[in-house]
Design a protein around this motif. Structure first.
Motif, PDB file in Angstrom:
ATOM      1  N   ASP A  75       8.860  17.891  -1.718  1.00 31.67           N
ATOM      2  CA  ASP A  75       9.387  18.319  -0.420  1.00 31.67           C
ATOM      3  C   ASP A  75      10.915  18.465  -0.454  1.00 31.67           C
ATOM      4  N   PHE A  76      11.399  19.289  -1.364  1.00 33.76           N
ATOM      5  CA  PHE A  76      12.845  19.536  -1.435  1.00 33.76           C
ATOM      6  C   PHE A  76      13.230  20.625  -0.434  1.00 33.76           C
ATOM      7  N   THR A  77      14.421  20.497   0.141  1.00 31.66           N
ATOM      8  CA  THR A  77      14.973  21.571   0.957  1.00 31.66           C
ATOM      9  C   THR A  77      16.249  22.042   0.263  1.00 31.66           C
ATOM     10  N   VAL A  78      16.335  23.349  -0.015  1.00 31.52           N
ATOM     11  CA  VAL A  78      17.445  23.865  -0.803  1.00 31.52           C
ATOM     12  C   VAL A  78      18.157  24.994  -0.057  1.00 31.52           C
ATOM     13  N   ASP A  79      19.479  24.894  -0.039  1.00 30.19           N
ATOM     14  CA  ASP A  79      20.283  25.998   0.495  1.00 30.19           C
ATOM     15  C   ASP A  79      20.747  26.855  -0.669  1.00 30.19           C
ATOM     16  N   ILE A  80      20.502  28.155  -0.577  1.00 31.00           N
ATOM     17  CA  ILE A  80      20.923  29.085  -1.624  1.00 31.00           C
ATOM     18  C   ILE A  80      21.955  30.038  -1.033  1.00 31.00           C
TER      19      ILE A  80
ATOM     20  N   ALA B 232      12.036  12.444 -10.106  1.00 34.18           N
ATOM     21  CA  ALA B 232      10.722  13.040  -9.888  1.00 34.18           C
ATOM     22  C   ALA B 232      10.844  14.438  -9.288  1.00 34.18           C
ATOM     23  N   GLY B 233      10.042  15.352  -9.805  1.00 34.87           N
ATOM     24  CA  GLY B 233       9.996  16.706  -9.253  1.00 34.87           C
ATOM     25  C   GLY B 233      11.002  17.658  -9.870  1.00 34.87           C
ATOM     26  N   ILE B 234      11.842  17.159 -10.805  1.00 34.35           N
ATOM     27  CA  ILE B 234      12.837  18.003 -11.465  1.00 34.35           C
ATOM     28  C   ILE B 234      12.415  18.199 -12.926  1.00 34.35           C
ATOM     29  N   PHE B 235      12.339  19.448 -13.362  1.00 35.20           N
ATOM     30  CA  PHE B 235      11.881  19.752 -14.717  1.00 35.20           C
ATOM     31  C   PHE B 235      12.950  20.528 -15.477  1.00 35.20           C
TER      32      PHE B 235
ATOM     33  N   GLY C  53       1.298  21.234 -12.370  1.00 37.23           N
ATOM     34  CA  GLY C  53       0.554  19.988 -12.158  1.00 37.23           C
ATOM     35  C   GLY C  53       0.958  19.307 -10.865  1.00 37.23           C
ATOM     36  N   LEU C  54       2.208  19.431 -10.526  1.00 43.17           N
ATOM     37  CA  LEU C  54       2.698  18.839  -9.278  1.00 43.17           C
ATOM     38  C   LEU C  54       2.259  19.682  -8.078  1.00 43.17           C
ATOM     39  N   LEU C  55       2.451  21.013  -8.205  1.00 46.06           N
ATOM     40  CA  LEU C  55       2.141  21.895  -7.072  1.00 46.06           C
ATOM     41  C   LEU C  55       0.642  21.923  -6.763  1.00 46.06           C
ATOM     42  N   ALA C  56      -0.182  21.618  -7.772  1.00 44.83           N
ATOM     43  CA  ALA C  56      -1.629  21.659  -7.578  1.00 44.83           C
ATOM     44  C   ALA C  56      -2.119  20.518  -6.692  1.00 44.83           C
ATOM     45  N   LYS C  57      -1.303  19.498  -6.537  1.00 46.53           N
ATOM     46  CA  LYS C  57      -1.717  18.378  -5.697  1.00 46.53           C
ATOM     47  C   LYS C  57      -1.447  18.692  -4.227  1.00 46.53           C
ATOM     48  N   ASP C  58      -2.342  18.238  -3.366  1.00 56.14           N
ATOM     49  CA  ASP C  58      -2.107  18.438  -1.934  1.00 56.14           C
ATOM     50  C   ASP C  58      -1.205  17.348  -1.385  1.00 56.14           C
ATOM     51  N   LYS C  59      -1.396  16.161  -1.918  1.00 60.57           N
ATOM     52  CA  LYS C  59      -0.611  15.036  -1.416  1.00 60.57           C
ATOM     53  C   LYS C  59      -0.104  14.214  -2.600  1.00 60.57           C
ATOM     54  N   LEU C  60       1.032  13.543  -2.408  1.00 59.27           N
ATOM     55  CA  LEU C  60       1.546  12.640  -3.427  1.00 59.27           C
ATOM     56  C   LEU C  60       1.521  11.230  -2.872  1.00 59.27           C
TER      57      LEU C  60
ATOM     58  N   LYS D 270       0.843  -1.189   0.000  1.00 56.37           N
ATOM     59  CA  LYS D 270       0.000   0.000   0.000  1.00 56.37           C
ATOM     60  C   LYS D 270       0.882   1.243   0.000  1.00 56.37           C
ATOM     61  N   PRO D 271       0.689   2.119  -0.999  1.00 57.90           N
ATOM     62  CA  PRO D 271       1.509   3.330  -1.020  1.00 57.90           C
ATOM     63  C   PRO D 271       1.164   4.273   0.122  1.00 57.90           C
ATOM     64  N   GLY D 272       2.174   5.031   0.559  1.00 54.75           N
ATOM     65  CA  GLY D 272       1.937   6.036   1.590  1.00 54.75           C
ATOM     66  C   GLY D 272       1.623   7.372   0.950  1.00 54.75           C
ATOM     67  N   GLU D 273       1.620   8.406   1.755  1.00 50.89           N
ATOM     68  CA  GLU D 273       1.336   9.739   1.230  1.00 50.89           C
ATOM     69  C   GLU D 273       2.408  10.700   1.698  1.00 50.89           C
ATOM     70  N   SER D 274       2.700  11.715   0.864  1.00 50.51           N
ATOM     71  CA  SER D 274       3.598  12.772   1.346  1.00 50.51           C
ATOM     72  C   SER D 274       3.031  14.113   0.915  1.00 50.51           C
ATOM     73  N   ARG D 275       3.463  15.147   1.611  1.00 50.31           N
ATOM     74  CA  ARG D 275       2.862  16.463   1.356  1.00 50.31           C
ATOM     75  C   ARG D 275       3.612  17.171   0.219  1.00 50.31           C
ATOM     76  N   VAL D 276       2.989  18.199  -0.299  1.00 44.73           N
ATOM     77  CA  VAL D 276       3.589  18.982  -1.377  1.00 44.73           C
ATOM     78  C   VAL D 276       3.767  20.428  -0.918  1.00 44.73           C
ATOM     79  N   THR D 277       5.011  20.896  -0.953  1.00 43.75           N
ATOM     80  CA  THR D 277       5.255  22.308  -0.650  1.00 43.75           C
ATOM     81  C   THR D 277       4.888  23.129  -1.881  1.00 43.75           C
ATOM     82  N   LYS D 278       4.045  24.111  -1.695  1.00 39.84           N
ATOM     83  CA  LYS D 278       3.497  24.820  -2.863  1.00 39.84           C
ATOM     84  C   LYS D 278       4.383  25.981  -3.275  1.00 39.84           C
TER      85      LYS D 278
END
Lengths: 129, 662, 265
Positions: free
Chosen positions: B226-231, B536-539, B566-573, B133-141
């Motif tokens: 849910d990427f965390t990036v240092d700039i 996934a998540g890289i365009f 399309g990715l950001l519009a989802k609440d959960k993945l 059963k797949p789990g769920e993860s959140r999407v940072t908008k």
């Protein structure tokens, strides 16, 4: 297999050149210092081998005008080495009996007091079996 | 015991022409657990899927094997089909008898033998499959765009217009990229800056867009949604909140000997500078390598003349950490270095230039204020020679194997503009092929020839020889006229190959995005997923993916934006349930798995375990299933066999191997 | 430092100057040229055919001789250098040629390209160093404008000869600077002089040399230097005989103040 087909294969073998790599840009002919002396031009060597028109190639005076200076080889963007191809055609000729381009008898009249030994050995290597 | 159905696909003739599909189905019936087997022309069609669903119901199937194309193509199709028939989607296995078999073999007997073996392995695996059963993860908008050229700007604008926050990270002091260096654009000849600057201004003013210039991505962690990036925001040495952009500091700066990057080194800039007049932000930076104050401690003139008090020599680099749901790479390109093409005398003569240098010379804001003149003596040229394909289409180790795509068109543009503005200048173009696929492109090139009298010669140039009179002797060939051409030219312009920005390697590594041998980022599918990275998540946006011109870049930038939206519009993945987990009774806490995990998904905790009645506290590996991507590196590294991957367990893999070796 | 030295046929006859000046200069610079015993002629041109073995053996013998002595092999004539370096590359990288040559020669230990082949100029650049050379110059050739003539043999194919940038070389220019003169860079310095074609096609070779000399003069050269006896011969046959052509070693000996040590000079 026809003689010319066989010879074409032989030229590819001796030269190690794959004529199919050529994109016909002409940089070899643009670089060739003997261009104006040649009847078949450096960029055409490839198609003569590809089309197996070896008869024309081996009878071409280009065989004896190429300097093996390797400008075409150095600059070819496709790594085709036209200079090696024409040398292989030359080999096809001089390896046949009686086809030497330079005869010992003609040497005396070609000499002058400054001719370096290097010139004679080089010419003998290129023009004779 | 499972009740397995095997479905063998013909894929039209793709498989059936090389593999005896009936034989494969027949052999399947002899495998343990198989209670149904059939072959069909297209298993992926509606009818094909219906056959699977019917068989599940009629024969009470618990596991499915489809022998067809690569699971990358249709695994999802078949998972959904069985789910609709009430089966857990992870009870499907695909045996790839197309890419791995029929497409690479010629002999029917051999290919059939291999297809049977692949089928057996899949059956052996399904016998051990368990429902997952797949789990769920959140999407940072929020989206991150790396690179502030036209590709990055367009992607950011489209995402922002859809209502999502976007950050642009640009390495140089201003957004604008290569397009800001271009004078005019083909095939319409409109001014590049005139169409680019409104977009730059719009991006700058957009409430959803934050622009970090003079900044670089330093670290990326996390995963899709849910990427965390240092700039790293490099110290500008100028306070952006105070600077009014008046430009006095640049005028007064006494250090004016640094080659201007924007003008391709054709003239110099000051140590405190904005790259060009329309720069955004219009706030200069101090190049600390060139600044006298930073080198010697003396000077400080800019600070003295700045009315706003914006100069800040003590400013430090700043690290900004932000979370993003999607990341778009738009890192662009540069021209190749020409040090391997000395036959064209680029390093020996100032009058041999690249096309991008010519753009700057033609531009009113460029080093010659738009006057066409020789960089050696400032004289106007009479004869100009353009050389195409310098470093493109090469299979030697000097150049690039690909066609740079934009050169034929920009050269036609240059030739036309020169003939239009300076009708007494003769223009000759040496070309191998003129490639003009694109709307109004060939018409454009023909105009250069027919209306502007540009002399196109089919053939390459072998050598450019500088002479004492300042002219350049160009030796080329005319392959149509069959003659060697020796021509005196005043200027020679080289259409140098383009290559991806060299920084892209570093960025791709941080993103675990794949890259090809030419440093172009790889698409997830060359035809069907051209703006997505396999990660996934890289365009992908613009030339970082492959050579393209401005209109193509803008279209692709929009497409990348749509994918990101399309990715950001989802609440959960839904997360992949095929993740690793450790058996706490077997784990000895050695850390090998954590060391090889590319996603940082493994940590350790001290936990009390009950080992056959013996209670003790042990150091045990824990997998964060949200981070785990199921790559399996840990399972093969674990010396005690404690790590196992759901859906690809050690037992399943060994059963496959056994089946193959049987 | 002692090197195995391969002089070649011409340096024993028509180009004795090239050899003699190199020897006295080497002594002044602190390295020694030990002539390989019983060396055989390299053939003058590299046999291009992939099936040519016998014509490469004389080079292999010289290379193996140097290997047995544990020395690097130095050449001076551009042609010898070209042939021996390329044969060495074959022996190192082409299995078929290596196997067949070794089968034929039956050496105590098969030769597989172990010897390092250096041109005299490479020794000046990489071992002595042009800075050091400059320090040893007692008679700087100040004010002389010299064009380096490379020709083809030293430079191409660049991938194998690894001598210098084949399209924009600078080793001879650096040499000219080191001996106190001013190098004149001209585009034709790596264009062919006509090579062996000059034996039968004298006019053709002369035309090519005319182009070279004209370009060198146009760019301001008052003299040309070369490392190749054949290049020198061909260049001297050009219509314009005003531009003297000398071996680089002659100027080296002059700058080092050892020119007079060569007998008869």
């Amino acid at each position: 297999m026809s003689t010319e087909k066989k010879q074409a294969e032989q030229i590819k073998e001796i030269s190690g050149v794959n004529p199919l790599k050529c994109m016909k840009c002409g940089k070899c002919s643009a670089s060739c210092p003997s261009y104006n002396e040649m009847d078949i031009k450096p960029h055409q060597f490839v198609s003569y081998v590809q089309n197996e028109d070896i008869e024309s190639l081996v009878n071409s005076k280009s065989l004896w005008k190429c300097l093996s200076c390797f400008a075409c080889v150095e600059r070819c963007p496709r790594d085709v080495k036209p200079g090696k191809l024409i040398d292989a055609a030359r080999q096809i000729v001089v390896r046949q009996k009686g086809q030497d381009y330079l005869l010992a008898d003609e040497i005396p009249e070609l000499l002058d007091p400054d001719v370096p030994q290097q010139l004679l050995v080089s010419a003998f290597r290129r023009y004779r079996r | 015991m499972q009740r397995i159905g095997v479905f063998v696909c013909h894929c039209g003739s793709n498989i059936a022409a090389t593999v005896d599909v009936k034989k494969v189905a027949e052999m399947a019936l002899m495998e343990p657990g198989v209670v149904h087997a059939e072959d069909y022309q297209y298993m992926c069609s509606e009818a094909g899927q219906a056959r699977i669903q019917e068989a599940i119901k009629e024969k009470n199937l618990t596991g499915i094997v489809v022998c067809s194309c690569s699971p990358r193509m249709h695994e999802n199709t078949f998972r959904k089909a069985v789910e609709r028939a009430g089966l857990n989607p992870y009870m499907v296995e695909v045996a790839n008898i197309r890419e791995h078999c029929s497409w690479i073999h010629k002999d029917i007997e051999e290919a059939t033998k291999k297809a049977v073996i692949l089928m057996r392995a899949a059956v052996a695996k399904v016998n051990l499959n368990t429902p997952l059963k797949p789990g769920e993860s959140r999407v940072t908008k929020r989206a991150l765009v790396i690179g502030g050229g036209i590709a990055g700007i367009q992607t950011a604008l489209d995402i922002a217009d859809a209502g999502y926050k976007v950050d642009i990270v640009e390495k140089t002091p201003s957004i604008g990229g290569r397009m800001s260096q271009v004078d005019k654009t083909f095939p319409t000849l409109d001014c590049s800056a005139c169409i680019l600057t409104p977009k730059m201004v719009e991006a700058n003013a957009h409430e959803n867009i934050t622009i970090y210039t003079y900044s670089e991505v330093e670290n990326v962690s996390g995963f899709v949604g849910d990427f965390t990036v240092d700039i790293r925001k490099k110290a500008r040495s100028v306070d952006m909140t105070k600077c009014t952009g008046c430009g006095v500091c640049q005028e007064k700066c006494p250090s004016k000997k640094t080659p201007s990057e924007f003008n391709r080194g054709l003239n110099n800039r000051s140590a405190i500078y904005t790259p060009f007049a329309q720069a955004i932000p219009n706030v200069p930076v101090i190049d600390r390598e060139a600044c006298i104050k930073f080198k010697t401690g003396k000077c400080g003139l800019c600070s003295k003349v700045c009315q706003a008090g914006a100069i800040d020599y003590d400013q430090k680099d700043e690290i900004i950490t932000e979370k993003y749901g999607a990341i778009v790479v738009a890192t662009g390109f540069d021209m190749i270095k020409l040090d391997k093409y000395d036959e064209y005398a680029y390093s020996q003569s100032k009058d041999v230039i690249t096309s991008l240098e010519l753009e700057r010379i033609m531009n009113a804001a460029g080093p010659t204020k738009g006057h066409l003149e020789r960089m050696s003596d400032g004289k106007p040229p009479k004869e100009m020679v353009f050389i195409q394909c310098v470093g493109s289409r090469c299979s030697d180790d000097r150049g690039k194997s690909y066609c740079s795509k934009i050169c034929c068109m920009y050269t036609a543009k240059h030739a036309m503009l020169i003939r239009d503005k300076y009708p007494d200048v003769n223009v000759t173009v040496f070309y191998i092929d003129v490639r003009t696929p694109g709307k109004n492109f060939d018409e454009f090139y023909r105009r250069a020839v027919e209306d502007y009298g540009v002399n196109y010669i089919k053939g390459q140039v072998g050598k450019v020889i500088p002479q004492s009179n300042g002219k350049l002797l160009v030796r080329g060939v005319d392959l149509i006229d069959q003659k060697q051409i020796v021509k005196e030219a005043d200027m020679v312009v080289l259409a140098a190959a383009i290559e991806p920005n060299p920084d892209v390697r570093k960025i791709a590594t941080m993103l675990t995005a794949s890259i090809d041998t030419n440093n172009f980022l790889t698409e997830a599918h060359a035809k069907l997923r051209p703006v997505e990275s396999p990660t996934a998540g890289i365009f992908l946006s613009g030339v970082c993916q492959g050579p393209k011109d401005i209109p193509e870049t803008v279209s692709q930038a929009g497409a990348a934006a749509v994918k990101a939206i399309g990715l950001l519009a989802k609440d959960k993945l839904m997360t992949n349930p095929c993740t690793a987990h450790s058996d706490e009774l077997l784990c000895n806490g050695c850390s090998n798995c954590a060391n090889v995990c590319p996603y940082g998904a493994i940590s350790y905790e001290d936990k009390e375990v009950n080992d056959h009645g013996k209670r003790e506290v042990r150091r045990i590996a824990q997998v964060n299933s949200a981070l785990c991507q199921g790559c399996g590196a840990c399972t093969v590294t674990c010396p005690s066999g404690a790590m196992d991957l759901q859906g690809f367990s050690n037992r399943q893999i060994l059963a496959e191997v056994d089946a193959i070796c049987r | 430092m002692k090197y195995s030295y391969y002089p070649g046929c011409t340096l024993k006859n028509k180009a004795q100057d090239l050899d003699a000046y190199a020897r006295v200069s080497a002594k002044a610079l602190g390295f020694e040229l030990e002539e390989i015993e019983n060396w055989q002629c390299c053939g003058g041109v590299y046999p291009l055919g992939s099936d040519e073995i016998a014509t490469k053996l004389s080079s292999v013998r010289a290379l193996n001789d140097a290997k047995e002595k544990g020395q690097d092999l130095i050449t001076l004539c551009s042609a010898c250098h070209h042939v021996i370096k390329r044969v060495n590359d074959d022996m190192k990288n082409v299995d078929d040629i290596r196997n067949r040559a070794n089968n034929y020669l039956q050496l105590d230990e098969p030769y597989a390209g172990e010897t390092k082949v250096l041109h005299y100029l490479e020794v000046l650049r990489d071992v002595v160093g042009f800075d050091k050379l400059k320090e040893k110059v007692v008679n700087p050739l100040t004010g002389r404008k010299i064009g380096a003539y490379y020709g083809c043999l030293l430079l191409r194919p660049g991938k194998i000869l690894q001598f210098d940038n084949p399209e924009n070389p600078k080793i001879l220019e650096d040499f000219i600077k080191a001996i106190g003169a001013e190098p004149v860079i001209y585009g034709y310095r790596n264009e062919c002089c006509g090579g062996y074609v000059s034996l039968k096609e004298k006019e053709m070779a002369k035309n090519m040399c005319d182009n070279i000399v004209a370009n060198a003069k146009d760019m301001g050269a008052e003299m040309l230097i070369t490392a190749c006896p054949l290049c020198m011969y061909n260049l001297n046959k050009s219509t314009d005989s005003e531009l003297p052509v000398v071996y680089f070693t002659e100027l080296l000996a002059e700058a080092l103040g050892v020119k007079e040590e060569v007998a008869g000079k």
